[in-house]
Design a protein around this motif. Structure first.
Motif, PDB file in Angstrom:
ATOM      1  N   ARG A  85      34.347 -93.962  44.982  1.00 44.84           N
ATOM      2  CA  ARG A  85      34.724 -92.800  44.199  1.00 44.84           C
ATOM      3  C   ARG A  85      34.147 -92.920  42.799  1.00 44.84           C
ATOM      4  O   ARG A  85      34.233 -93.973  42.163  1.00 44.84           O
ATOM      5  CB  ARG A  85      36.239 -92.677  44.143  1.00 44.84           C
ATOM      6  N   ALA A  86      33.562 -91.838  42.288  1.00 44.72           N
ATOM      7  CA  ALA A  86      32.970 -91.858  40.956  1.00 44.72           C
ATOM      8  C   ALA A  86      34.076 -91.877  39.893  1.00 44.72           C
ATOM      9  O   ALA A  86      35.220 -91.504  40.134  1.00 44.72           O
ATOM     10  CB  ALA A  86      32.070 -90.642  40.765  1.00 44.72           C
ATOM     11  N   LEU A  87      33.710 -92.315  38.691  1.00 43.13           N
ATOM     12  CA  LEU A  87      34.662 -92.466  37.594  1.00 43.13           C
ATOM     13  C   LEU A  87      34.352 -91.460  36.495  1.00 43.13           C
ATOM     14  O   LEU A  87      33.208 -91.356  36.042  1.00 43.13           O
ATOM     15  CB  LEU A  87      34.585 -93.891  37.030  1.00 43.13           C
ATOM     16  N   LEU A  88      35.365 -90.724  36.053  1.00 45.30           N
ATOM     17  CA  LEU A  88      35.232 -89.807  34.930  1.00 45.30           C
ATOM     18  C   LEU A  88      36.110 -90.309  33.799  1.00 45.30           C
ATOM     19  O   LEU A  88      37.339 -90.400  33.936  1.00 45.30           O
ATOM     20  CB  LEU A  88      35.671 -88.393  35.326  1.00 45.30           C
ATOM     21  N   LEU A  89      35.481 -90.666  32.673  1.00 41.28           N
ATOM     22  CA  LEU A  89      36.207 -91.087  31.479  1.00 41.28           C
ATOM     23  C   LEU A  89      36.401 -89.858  30.600  1.00 41.28           C
ATOM     24  O   LEU A  89      35.434 -89.270  30.110  1.00 41.28           O
ATOM     25  CB  LEU A  89      35.424 -92.166  30.728  1.00 41.28           C
ATOM     26  N   LEU A  90      37.645 -89.479  30.406  1.00 40.49           N
ATOM     27  CA  LEU A  90      37.976 -88.243  29.704  1.00 40.49           C
ATOM     28  C   LEU A  90      38.759 -88.579  28.447  1.00 40.49           C
ATOM     29  O   LEU A  90      39.601 -89.477  28.444  1.00 40.49           O
ATOM     30  CB  LEU A  90      38.815 -87.342  30.614  1.00 40.49           C
ATOM     31  N   GLY A  91      38.493 -87.848  27.371  1.00 37.76           N
ATOM     32  CA  GLY A  91      39.234 -88.070  26.136  1.00 37.76           C
ATOM     33  C   GLY A  91      38.658 -87.254  25.011  1.00 37.76           C
ATOM     34  O   GLY A  91      37.566 -86.688  25.118  1.00 37.76           O
ATOM     35  N   VAL A  92      39.382 -87.195  23.917  1.00 36.39           N
ATOM     36  CA  VAL A  92      38.884 -86.467  22.745  1.00 36.39           C
ATOM     37  C   VAL A  92      37.693 -87.230  22.169  1.00 36.39           C
ATOM     38  O   VAL A  92      37.503 -88.418  22.457  1.00 36.39           O
ATOM     39  CB  VAL A  92      39.994 -86.296  21.688  1.00 36.39           C
ATOM     40  N   PRO A  93      36.865 -86.569  21.364  1.00 37.27           N
ATOM     41  CA  PRO A  93      35.723 -87.265  20.769  1.00 37.27           C
ATOM     42  C   PRO A  93      36.172 -88.495  19.982  1.00 37.27           C
ATOM     43  O   PRO A  93      37.196 -88.478  19.295  1.00 37.27           O
ATOM     44  CB  PRO A  93      35.116 -86.199  19.847  1.00 37.27           C
ATOM     45  N   GLY A  94      35.400 -89.567  20.117  1.00 39.59           N
ATOM     46  CA  GLY A  94      35.681 -90.769  19.355  1.00 39.59           C
ATOM     47  C   GLY A  94      36.643 -91.735  19.995  1.00 39.59           C
ATOM     48  O   GLY A  94      37.111 -92.672  19.338  1.00 39.59           O
TER      49      GLY A  94
END
Length: 369
Positions: A85-94
């Motif tokens: 399964r691919a990984l998506l790193l999500l978050g606000v900038p910085g």
């Protein structure tokens, strides 16, 4: 100066890739890693997590932390890569999404350079493949005329590929990943062939939903990812630690003279950014208005690094409020109309009244005026 195409030593590179900058740590981990490794991984999941979070090996080798945050976040990210399964790193900038993705790729595959940089103009060829048009015109479609994308190379080599700012890529281009991630296959209809991913292949994408002009992921594509949200640092001390570590690393890479301890000034910058970001002073007593920018940890690192350079080249080598004030102003005031009012109100109602901050107030007041 080396000629174009000649090998440049790691010491001469302005920003070495993670696998080069931390090569000694990766070698030490590999030598003492007796845990099971997935196919084509350079390190085991345990060692990858140790590389990211830091620790001390049995022989006394110190592994520096690359990410300061909840351990479980890193463990989930690493475990995801150990599956199909691919990984998506999500978050606000910085929030260190790019930093984490680079170090994950370096630890897993020993190569963080297979990269697709997402922009509004990223074409489909950047994800699938392109053509060498001289060969295409001379000999017609063939594998020799095909120019593989970083994704195709990762599929054939069984390594990790990174897609930065996935939501910046147009939606129709994003969706070219669906077949790759679900079927682990990349069709080449011009040749009547396909490329099948070998074991070890996986993909890390980063995205944020704070910037304007992003393209939401389709539900079909989002289902192909396991999403891990990278939060802002939970405490001021954690953020000060992150900023101090990164500024030290960047300062050494830029050959900036070693400065006396600047933790107090770093703590001031972090405090200002956190209070304006949260809309509340650190003691919880005073509400403040928030500016339009994100005031992330990455921006704090940039402000302090710039201040360190000013103090080294145009000061006495000691990091002082005057070295930081212009950088803080530039980070806070992105919209001259509204942000300047927010900043001036914060200066007068919070900074001015804070014990021990008069020198910081004067320096900021001077550049603001």
């Amino acid at each position: 100066m080396p000629a174009f195409g000649e090998q440049t030593s790691a010491a001469d590179v302005l920003r070495p890739h993670a696998e080069d900058a931390f090569a000694a740590e990766l070698v030490a981990l590999a030598a003492r890693d007796d845990h099971p490794r997935p196919a084509r991984w350079k390190l085991s999941p345990w060692a990858v997590a140790t590389y990211l979070l830091g620790g001390t090996l049995s022989d006394g080798t110190v592994i520096t932390p690359k990410y300061v945050g909840p351990r479980r976040i890193v463990e989930v990210a690493v475990t995801t890569l150990a599956t199909d399964r691919a990984l998506l790193l999500l978050g606000v900038p910085g929030t260190a999404k790019t930093w984490v993705s680079e170090h994950l790729a370096a630890a897993v595959s020993g190569d963080s350079t297979l990269l697709v940089q997402g922009t509004a103009g990223t074409p489909e060829e950047a994800i699938r493949y392109g053509w060498n048009y001289a060969r295409l015109l001379a000999h017609g479609p063939s594998r020799d005329a095909l120019v593989p994308s970083p994704v195709m190379r990762a599929m054939t080599e069984g390594t990790t590929v990174r897609v930065e700012e996935l939501t910046r890529i147009p939606a129709d281009v994003q969706d070219t990943l669906i077949t790759i991630l679900s079927e682990k296959t990349l069709p080449i209809p011009e040749l009547g062939q396909e490329v099948q991913a070998v074991r070890g292949f996986n993909l890390i994408a980063t995205a944020n939903d704070r910037d304007r002009g992003v393209n939401d992921l389709s539900s079909a594509l989002r289902r192909r990812f396991n999403t891990v949200v990278l939060p802002l640092p939970a405490s001021a001390e954690a953020e000060v630690d992150i900023v101090t570590r990164r500024v030290d690393q960047i300062g050494r890479s830029l050959d900036l003279p070693s400065a006396p301890d600047g933790t107090d000034e770093i703590r001031r910058v972090v405090t200002v950014f956190r209070e304006l970001r949260d809309g509340l002073t650190s003691d919880g007593r005073t509400k403040v208005k928030s500016p339009s920018g994100t005031l992330s940890t990455a921006e704090a690192i940039s402000v302090v690094t710039g201040g360190l350079a000013l103090s080294a080249h145009f000061g006495d080598g000691v990091l002082r409020p005057g070295d930081l004030a212009a950088g803080v102003l530039g980070a806070v005031v992105r919209d001259p109309g509204t942000d300047r009012v927010v900043w001036q109100e914060y200066l007068e109602t919070v900074v001015r009244e804070r014990d021990g901050w008069q020198d910081f107030y004067r320096a900021c007041r001077e550049v603001t005026a």
